[in-house]
Design a protein around this motif. Sequence first.
Motif: not given
Length: 334
Positions: A197-198, A250-251, A319, A203, A201, A254-257, A192
Motif C-alpha cells: 500500500i502506498p 482492493h483499490r 495507508s 483518496e 494518499t 492498488t493505489r493507496g487510500g 502480483n
Amino acid sequence: MSRMTLTQYLIEQQRDLNQITGNLRLLLEVVARAVKAISVNVGKGAIAGVLGEAGTDNVQGEAQKRLDVVANEILLLSNEWGGHLAAMASEEMPLPYAIPNRYPRGEYLLLFDPLDGSSNIDVNISVGTIFSVLHCPEGIEPNEKAFLQAGTQQLVAGYALYGPQTILVLTLGNGVVSFTLDREFGTWVLTNPAMRIPEETREYAINASNSRFWDPAIRRYIDEVIAGREGPRGRDFNMRWVGSMVGDVHRLLTRGGIFMYPRDKRDPSKPGRLRLLYEANPMSFIIEQAGGASSTGHGRILEVEPTELHQRIPVILGSSREVERVVRYYTEAA
Ligand code: AHM
Ligand code: MG
C-alpha cells in the motif's frame, strides 16, 4: 509476465519456505476452487436465476440475496469433505457448521463472508468473498467459542473480487500476493507477487450519508480532507465508495487510500457495521501485511479479543500515515 499458478505458489510456500503445512495448502486449493465456482455463478447472473432476494433473513436480520445463499452453499459443500477442517463459520449462518461425522475432522477453522457487497449483486457492481483460517486448538470442540480468537492468530486471510477480472488476494503471513483467474484455462495466475500500500494518499472512502452519527474524530478528519488545498491538509483529496468492502480494499491495495466504516451512535448494540471475524480481521491482516495499518480508532483491530461470532467492529484501515492520523484525532478528542 510470470505464469506461476496458485498451485505452484502454494507448493513453494510449503516445501521451500515452510510457511504452510501440506494440509493448509490443500485447504487453500479447495477454497480457491470454491471461489471459482462462485465466480461462475456471479458471472451468469440472471441466466442462472441467481439474482434477487432469497426470501430469508440472516442472523443479523439482513435480507439474504439468492447469491448469498448460493455462495455459502458452494463454500460449505466444497470444504466439508476434504478432512482439513474442524468447522466453518459464515456471515450467513447463525452458528458454526461442524464437519459431518461421515468425513474426517481436521485441525483448521474456516470463516467466511461468502458474498461481500450483497447490495451490489443485482446492479452488476463488483462483489467478493472474504475468508480467514484459524487453528482449532487441540482437544477443543469446534463450537462458537473455538472461533473467538484474536486476528493475530489468523494463519491465512484472503479475498476474491468478482469484477471485470476475478482476482484472488492472499496472505499467509509473509506479504500479500494476488492471482488473476485465467477464465480460459481455469487457473489462478500469479499477477502480483508483492502488493504494497502506498504510504501517501489523496483518496478516502466512507459512507458520508452516516456523517450525522459519526464520532468527532471522524468528523474532524473528513472535514479536513474535504477542505482540500485551502484546509489544514494543504492538498485536494478524492472520494470513492464502492459499497463492497472487497472493492474498496482492493483499490487501497492498488493505489493507496483510507477506508472507514467507523463506530457511529445510531445503535449502541452495533458498534460499527462490519463484522470482526470474517470481514475486519481478514482484511486487517492483509492490509498490515501490505504495509498498511488497521484500527478501531482506539487500537489495532487484530488485537481485539472477540466475544461473539457475529460481533461488529469499527473499521479504519489503509495507508498507515492516514490511519495513524485518525487514531491521533481519537486520542486528542479524548
Ligand atoms: P454485506 O457483507 O452484507 O455485503 O455487508 C458489508 C458491506 C461492505 O462490503 C461495505 O463496505 C458495506 O457493507 C457497505 O455499507 P453501506 O451499504 O452502508 O454503504
Ligand atoms: Mg460482508
